[in-house]
Design a protein around this motif. Structure first.
Motif, short mmCIF file in Angstrom:
data_model
loop_
_atom_site.label_atom_id
_atom_site.label_comp_id
_atom_site.label_asym_id
_atom_site.label_seq_id
_atom_site.Cartn_x
_atom_site.Cartn_y
_atom_site.Cartn_z
N UNK A 45 43.05 -59.55 3.68
CA UNK A 45 43.75 -58.39 4.24
C UNK A 45 42.77 -57.53 5.03
N UNK A 46 42.20 -58.14 6.06
CA UNK A 46 41.26 -57.49 6.97
C UNK A 46 41.81 -57.58 8.39
N UNK A 47 41.31 -56.73 9.30
CA UNK A 47 41.88 -56.67 10.66
C UNK A 47 42.02 -58.03 11.35
N UNK B 254 44.65 -59.63 23.30
CA UNK B 254 43.93 -58.47 23.82
C UNK B 254 43.39 -57.58 22.70
N UNK B 255 44.23 -57.27 21.70
CA UNK B 255 43.76 -56.41 20.61
C UNK B 255 42.78 -57.15 19.70
N UNK B 256 42.90 -58.48 19.62
CA UNK B 256 41.91 -59.26 18.88
C UNK B 256 40.57 -59.21 19.59
N UNK B 257 40.58 -59.21 20.92
CA UNK B 257 39.33 -59.10 21.68
C UNK B 257 38.68 -57.74 21.44
N UNK C 81 45.31 -47.46 9.96
CA UNK C 81 46.19 -46.75 10.88
C UNK C 81 46.04 -47.26 12.31
N UNK C 82 44.80 -47.52 12.71
CA UNK C 82 44.57 -48.04 14.06
C UNK C 82 45.18 -49.44 14.21
N UNK C 83 45.03 -50.27 13.17
CA UNK C 83 45.62 -51.61 13.21
C UNK C 83 47.14 -51.52 13.39
N UNK C 84 47.76 -50.62 12.64
CA UNK C 84 49.22 -50.44 12.74
C UNK C 84 49.62 -50.02 14.15
N UNK C 85 48.85 -49.10 14.74
CA UNK C 85 49.15 -48.63 16.09
C UNK C 85 49.00 -49.76 17.11
N UNK C 86 47.90 -50.52 17.00
CA UNK C 86 47.65 -51.60 17.95
C UNK C 86 48.73 -52.68 17.87
N UNK D 97 55.96 -53.57 20.72
CA UNK D 97 57.01 -52.72 21.30
C UNK D 97 57.00 -52.75 22.83
N UNK D 98 55.82 -52.62 23.45
CA UNK D 98 55.78 -52.56 24.91
C UNK D 98 56.36 -53.82 25.56
#
Length: 315
Positions: free
Chosen positions: A54-56, A114-117, A137-142, A148-149
């Motif tokens: 359970x890591x990013x 992209x977010x993995x990079x 929190x940052x992970x949830x936002x990303x 969503x976009x």
């Protein structure tokens, strides 16, 4: 067909070129679908159940696998039915639904890469700030932005295409594609082209450029570090690089094919090339991450070993 009409059905004409090969093609594609779904479900279940994962990075891998199942379900279920059918008509709502699912799948793949990079960039270039920047929190936002976009941007493209009056109903592919539908329009498609360009730029080219930028920065950092550090970075980043390169090639092939007349190509080559981006990434992702990352590989092998031992005891 008369001008300024809205056909109730579209005709997927590429199926006409398969002929008697449709039965072995059905068996092969059914096996591919079963492998894709089962392999990605294994990765999803392993990461979801194992607290140590359970890591990013592993959360993002789980999202990739979920997207692979989503895209495969949206494509294969209809494709397998069409392979065995004598009629290759698809209703207007079903066609636009398939466009939405396949295009959001493609967009999700790129935004997730992209977010993995970004995650790998922070881990390598700013290791002291990693835990303060890559928080839950940052992970949830990303992840939310990554989902969503594309959902709204692709939805806008599909909505505009569904409003066009069409002069024909023939789509020279084995699945519905937005550009092929737009080309059937009886009126100007300037707005569709503009929105499509903006969506393609934001969901395809920007993530690709961002990934290239992050790996350029990672490369520059690695040049000045020890061999041991380089080895760890390669081990950590190689699965993502393989996935990124593979997906970039398949997307390039699909975009290139959408701009030419597929019926002028060898029909089998055209079909294979048009299926690359919906078949190869969902197959490659679980193999790359399941076999290359030692943490996931160890847990999968341990689980398989425990299940075999349990079966032996029962026997």
């Amino acid at each position: 067909m008369e001008n300024n009409t809205s056909p109730l059905y579209f005709n997927l004409t590429m199926f006409m070129n398969i002929g008697n090969y449709r039965y072995p093609a059905f068996v092969l594609c059914l096996l591919l679908c079963a492998f894709i779904v089962s392999a990605n479900l294994v990765v999803i279940v392993v990461i979801a159940r194992e607290k140590s994962l359970h890591e990013p990075m592993y959360i993002f891998i789980l999202c990739l696998s979920v997207n692979s199942v989503y895209g495969s379900a949206g494509f294969f279920f209809r494709f397998l039915k069409d392979l065995l059918s004598d009629s290759h008509l698809i209703s207007r709502p079903a066609c636009f639904t398939q466009i939405y699912v396949i295009y959001t799948y493609a967009s999700y793949e790129l935004t997730l890469l992209g977010i993995m990079a970004y995650d790998r960039y922070v881990a390598v270039c700013q290791p002291l700030h990693y835990h303060s920047k890559i928080t839950s929190r940052m992970i949830s936002k990303l992840v939310a932005i990554a989902w969503i976009y594309p959902a709204f941007s692709v939805g806008t493209c599909v909505y505009l295409s569904s409003r066009l009056p069409l002069c024909d109903n023939k789509i020279p592919k084995v699945f519905c594609a937005n550009w092929n539908v737009v080309k059937l329009s009886c009126v100007s498609t300037a707005l569709n082209n503009l929105v499509g360009m903006l969506v393609t730029t934001s969901t395809v080219f920007l993530p690709l450029v961002f990934v290239l930028y992050t790996y350029t920065r990672i490369f520059l950092v690695c040049r000045k570090r020890s061999s041991e550090f380089k080895s760890k970075v390669i081990q950590s980043c190689l699965p993502h690089i393989i996935t990124f390169v593979n997906y970039s090639i398949t997307v390039f092939c699909d975009v290139s094919l959408s701009r030419i007349n597929l019926e002028e190509l060898n029909p089998f080559l055209a079909i294979i090339l048009s299926l690359e981006f919906v078949v190869i990434p969902p197959i490659l992702n679980p193999l790359v991450y399941g076999l290359k990352l030692p943490e996931i590989r160890k847990i999968i092998l341990r689980t398989l070993s425990c299940s075999k031992s349990a079966q032996t005891v029962k026997a």
